[in-house]
Design a protein around this motif. Sequence first.
Motif, PDB file in Angstrom:
ATOM      1  N   SER A  11      31.250  61.232   3.996  1.00  0.00           N
ATOM      2  CA  SER A  11      31.503  61.964   3.281  1.00  0.00           C
ATOM      3  C   SER A  11      31.231  63.409   4.268  1.00  0.00           C
ATOM      4  O   SER A  11      31.996  64.386   4.137  1.00  0.00           O
ATOM      5  N   HIS A  68      42.801  56.921   5.169  1.00  0.00           N
ATOM      6  CA  HIS A  68      43.171  57.492   4.165  1.00  0.00           C
ATOM      7  C   HIS A  68      42.640  59.175   5.044  1.00  0.00           C
ATOM      8  O   HIS A  68      42.045  58.807   5.811  1.00  0.00           O
ATOM      9  N   ASP A  72      36.461  63.373   6.232  1.00  0.00           N
ATOM     10  CA  ASP A  72      34.868  63.183   7.028  1.00  0.00           C
ATOM     11  C   ASP A  72      36.100  61.710   7.768  1.00  0.00           C
ATOM     12  O   ASP A  72      35.571  61.444   8.881  1.00  0.00           O
ATOM     13  N   HIS A  73      36.643  61.982   7.679  1.00  0.00           N
ATOM     14  CA  HIS A  73      38.465  60.795   8.519  1.00  0.00           C
ATOM     15  C   HIS A  73      39.255  61.701   9.309  1.00  0.00           C
ATOM     16  O   HIS A  73      40.306  61.004   9.892  1.00  0.00           O
ATOM     17  N   ASP A 171      36.012  52.922   3.831  1.00  0.00           N
ATOM     18  CA  ASP A 171      35.925  53.561   1.897  1.00  0.00           C
ATOM     19  C   ASP A 171      36.622  52.605   0.654  1.00  0.00           C
ATOM     20  O   ASP A 171      37.793  52.159   0.721  1.00  0.00           O
ATOM     21  N   HIS A 220      32.872  54.467  -3.762  1.00  0.00           N
ATOM     22  CA  HIS A 220      32.372  53.651  -2.414  1.00  0.00           C
ATOM     23  C   HIS A 220      31.503  51.860  -3.029  1.00  0.00           C
ATOM     24  O   HIS A 220      31.525  51.501  -3.939  1.00  0.00           O
ATOM     25  N   HIS A 242      30.132  54.028   7.610  1.00  0.00           N
ATOM     26  CA  HIS A 242      29.722  54.955   6.065  1.00  0.00           C
ATOM     27  C   HIS A 242      28.960  55.133   5.311  1.00  0.00           C
ATOM     28  O   HIS A 242      28.347  55.044   4.522  1.00  0.00           O
TER      29      HIS A 242
END
Length: 283
Positions: A11, A68, A72-73, A171, A220, A242
């Motif tokens: 996140s 995705h 946060d990615h 995720d 999640h 995560h």
Amino acid sequence: MRVTICGARGSTPAPGPDTVRYGGHTSCVAVAHDGELPRLVLDSGTGIRRVTGVLGERAFAGSILLGHLHWDHTQGLPFFSAADRPEARTDVYMPAQGDAESVLSRFMSPPHFPITPGELRGTWRFLGLDPGIDLDIEGFTVRALEIPHKGGRTFGFRVSDATATIAYLSDHCPTALGPGPDGLGEYHDAAMALARGCDLLIHDAQYLDAELAARASFGHAATGYAVRLGQRAGARRVLLFHHDPPRTDADIDALVASYAGGPVPVDGAAEGMVIDLPAVTAP
Ligand SMILES: [Zn+2]
Ligand SMILES: [Zn+2]
């Protein structure tokens, strides 16, 4: 195969004295063939800055798979200095959804950010990825499958080389498909196919099982789901990933301890962790 955890937080980054061991950087995992530098990077959360350290002085030559496009990615991408130099070569794959570079530019361009992806130095390609096909990427066999999350097309990955297989579902909201046999979500075909018989399952573990009812609408999974998916799919080891931003090192230690002695070994993903696969089992 060598797997290096470079960011394990979900996140938003969570630096501070209570998160120094598991780390505050968001999702990023570097994958290397035995004896080589990493050529495959899963996600470009803020942890991707650590990949530059793993590479030493060398420029990156490889691929980044984005499961995705949530912040946060992706937000580490322009700070991956080993790739942002003239002699570097980077292919960025993401779930197909129109022109890949344009889609990325929506978060990475003025006024949100000073430059666009096309202004990074070096040779970059931005590519859409379709699920369900085995692709050879950097000498790894990569299979992407669509998994439920929230707010945007999301893939989990299964990555193999001649020595080992990992599954990466950073995720994942399995309750979106129903409560499943234990109320933690469905053990659906895509999740099972990604995780089946893998050496290491890296899985979303944002919520405690008791938090799931109140928080599943954020998209999640609960830790218990990650562990049971690993068990059902015959994974050799489960890595809880995560981590929720407020989850402290002590919290994660306690969580991992609660799974000790269970049918599948469980550990918490920690920044800087290096895992060589397949694991050597004691005789
Ligand atoms: Zn995330
Ligand atoms: Zn997400």
